[in-house]
Design a protein around this motif. Structure first.
Motif, PDB file in Angstrom:
ATOM      1  N   GLN A   1       0.824  -1.210   0.000  1.00 43.15           N
ATOM      2  CA  GLN A   1       0.000   0.000   0.000  1.00 43.15           C
ATOM      3  C   GLN A   1       0.859   1.263   0.000  1.00 43.15           C
ATOM      4  O   GLN A   1       0.498   2.254  -0.654  1.00 43.15           O
ATOM      5  CB  GLN A   1      -0.938  -0.013   1.220  1.00 43.15           C
ATOM      6  N   GLU A   2       1.990   1.224   0.674  1.00 46.27           N
ATOM      7  CA  GLU A   2       2.883   2.380   0.676  1.00 46.27           C
ATOM      8  C   GLU A   2       3.586   2.539  -0.672  1.00 46.27           C
ATOM      9  O   GLU A   2       3.714   3.649  -1.188  1.00 46.27           O
ATOM     10  CB  GLU A   2       3.926   2.238   1.787  1.00 46.27           C
ATOM     11  N   TYR A   3       4.040   1.406  -1.229  1.00 52.28           N
ATOM     12  CA  TYR A   3       4.818   1.457  -2.480  1.00 52.28           C
ATOM     13  C   TYR A   3       3.950   1.917  -3.654  1.00 52.28           C
ATOM     14  O   TYR A   3       4.395   2.724  -4.478  1.00 52.28           O
ATOM     15  CB  TYR A   3       5.404   0.076  -2.769  1.00 52.28           C
TER      16      TYR A   3
ATOM     17  N   TYR B   1      -4.820   7.458   0.729  1.00 55.07           N
ATOM     18  CA  TYR B   1      -4.908   7.100  -0.681  1.00 55.07           C
ATOM     19  C   TYR B   1      -6.290   6.495  -0.935  1.00 55.07           C
ATOM     20  O   TYR B   1      -6.742   5.637  -0.174  1.00 55.07           O
ATOM     21  CB  TYR B   1      -3.832   6.081  -1.051  1.00 55.07           C
ATOM     22  N   THR B   2      -6.951   6.933  -1.973  1.00 53.58           N
ATOM     23  CA  THR B   2      -8.306   6.445  -2.246  1.00 53.58           C
ATOM     24  C   THR B   2      -8.361   5.496  -3.444  1.00 53.58           C
ATOM     25  O   THR B   2      -9.419   4.975  -3.761  1.00 53.58           O
ATOM     26  CB  THR B   2      -9.263   7.624  -2.489  1.00 53.58           C
ATOM     27  N   LYS B   3      -7.218   5.286  -4.092  1.00 53.20           N
ATOM     28  CA  LYS B   3      -7.172   4.363  -5.224  1.00 53.20           C
ATOM     29  C   LYS B   3      -6.866   2.951  -4.732  1.00 53.20           C
ATOM     30  O   LYS B   3      -6.109   2.771  -3.780  1.00 53.20           O
ATOM     31  CB  LYS B   3      -6.129   4.796  -6.250  1.00 53.20           C
ATOM     32  N   GLY B   4      -7.454   1.950  -5.417  1.00 58.62           N
ATOM     33  CA  GLY B   4      -7.223   0.556  -5.035  1.00 58.62           C
ATOM     34  C   GLY B   4      -5.899   0.027  -5.533  1.00 58.62           C
ATOM     35  O   GLY B   4      -5.337   0.527  -6.523  1.00 58.62           O
ATOM     36  N   CYS B   5      -5.408  -1.015  -4.865  1.00 58.11           N
ATOM     37  CA  CYS B   5      -4.097  -1.576  -5.217  1.00 58.11           C
ATOM     38  C   CYS B   5      -4.117  -2.351  -6.531  1.00 58.11           C
ATOM     39  O   CYS B   5      -3.091  -2.448  -7.197  1.00 58.11           O
ATOM     40  CB  CYS B   5      -3.609  -2.482  -4.083  1.00 58.11           C
ATOM     41  N   VAL B   6      -5.282  -2.913  -6.914  1.00 58.50           N
ATOM     42  CA  VAL B   6      -5.360  -3.641  -8.183  1.00 58.50           C
ATOM     43  C   VAL B   6      -5.112  -2.687  -9.341  1.00 58.50           C
ATOM     44  O   VAL B   6      -4.298  -2.946 -10.238  1.00 58.50           O
ATOM     45  CB  VAL B   6      -6.730  -4.343  -8.337  1.00 58.50           C
ATOM     46  N   GLY B   7      -5.801  -1.540  -9.331  1.00 58.08           N
ATOM     47  CA  GLY B   7      -5.625  -0.542 -10.389  1.00 58.08           C
ATOM     48  C   GLY B   7      -4.229   0.056 -10.388  1.00 58.08           C
ATOM     49  O   GLY B   7      -3.633   0.266 -11.454  1.00 58.08           O
ATOM     50  N   GLN B   8      -3.696   0.330  -9.208  1.00 57.27           N
ATOM     51  CA  GLN B   8      -2.357   0.901  -9.106  1.00 57.27           C
ATOM     52  C   GLN B   8      -1.279  -0.078  -9.569  1.00 57.27           C
ATOM     53  O   GLN B   8      -0.279   0.323 -10.178  1.00 57.27           O
ATOM     54  CB  GLN B   8      -2.075   1.333  -7.667  1.00 57.27           C
ATOM     55  N   PHE B   9      -1.489  -1.352  -9.276  1.00 54.95           N
ATOM     56  CA  PHE B   9      -0.542  -2.371  -9.723  1.00 54.95           C
ATOM     57  C   PHE B   9      -0.556  -2.478 -11.251  1.00 54.95           C
ATOM     58  O   PHE B   9       0.501  -2.582 -11.882  1.00 54.95           O
ATOM     59  CB  PHE B   9      -0.893  -3.716  -9.097  1.00 54.95           C
TER      60      PHE B   9
END
Length: 267
Positions: free
Chosen positions: A150-152, A219-227
């Motif tokens: 989540q931080e990265y 952060y309000t964005k999900g990790c799936v989208g960010q990945f």
């Protein structure tokens, strides 16, 4: 005609090739031993080795498994390649070559399937993250892994902060007595460069605010989208790493097959 049998002496093994393969594999072997030792030490710290039934109590993915499995495979392959090259043992060399070829084939297959079934993989990633969100407090290694992710990637949950409703400590139900109710882990918080000390309570009650106000704190964005975005932005680097690993595997495999042929003639 003479009855004597002429013994054909095969080509001698190059010392350079032999000791290059030995050196490569002893490093591989030691790395495998280190990974395996770290995994077993982490399990011992958790008490898993003294109570094997506790394995079933882990609700999410245990990162220690990764160290144990990868370390075990590297240790076995490194041993086979190291001793095989040093002792000119064709059985161990064949084992190493076949196993390395199998790993390369599995990597190639996984890459093709990942491209063809990318939507299914996305669903599985979402399912995987949500399962581990539920088990966030159950295992310290899992907790550290989620916090790092989540931080990265500057994200929170699989699709957003509300995914933390799946966790019994962070959900917003009236029956939840936890101080972390309607909050998120500190790793979801937007970091203030001026802060020298990490505020682990920065996510408390943050989901009681409206979504627009939340953006100032977490952060309000999900990790799936960010990945996915990270993969697209670093596609050339990621592809280059995988191609480099594949070429190294193919080269080592070819070298070992050549050695197998030479050793077989020499014996």
């Amino acid at each position: 005609m003479s009855g004597k049998h002429h013994h054909f002496k095969g080509p001698e093994v190059s010392c350079c090739v032999k000791y290059f393969l030995f050196g490569f594999n002893i490093i591989f072997w030691l790395l495998g031993a280190a990974f395996l030792a770290i995994g077993l030490w982490a399990w011992a710290e958790k008490g898993v080795l003294s109570n094997i039934s506790s394995i079933t109590d882990l609700g999410g993915f245990d990162p220690v498994w990764l160290f144990i499995v990868v370390g075990g495979v590297m240790f076995i392959l490194g041993f086979a390649g190291c001793i095989g090259a040093l002792r000119e043992n064709t059985f161990l060399l064949k084992f190493f070559s076949v196993f390395l070829g199998l790993i390369f084939f599995l990597e190639l297959t996984a890459g093709i399937l990942a491209f063809v079934f990318k939507d299914w993989i996305k669903d599985q990633l979402n399912f995987f993250i949500n399962n581990n969100v539920k088990a966030y407090r159950d295992d310290i290694d899992l907790q550290n892994l989620i916090d790092f992710a989540q931080e990265y990637w500057s994200c929170c949950g699989a699709h957003g902060p509300n995914d933390w409703n799946l966790n019994i400590y962070f959900n917003c139900t009236e029956a939840n007595p936890s101080r972390e109710r309607c909050g998120v882990p500190f790793s979801c918080c937007v970091k203030d460069p001026a802060e020298d000390v990490l505020n682990t309570q920065c996510g408390y009650d943050v989901r009681l605010k409206v979504e627009l106000d939340q953006q100032s704190f977490i952060y309000t964005k999900g990790c799936v989208g960010q990945f996915e975005k990270w993969l697209q932005d670093n596609l050339i680097v990621v592809a280059g790493v995988f191609v480099g690993i594949a070429l190294l595997q193919v080269n080592v495999c070819i070298q070992f097959k050549s050695c197998i042929y030479i050793f077989w003639q020499y014996l």
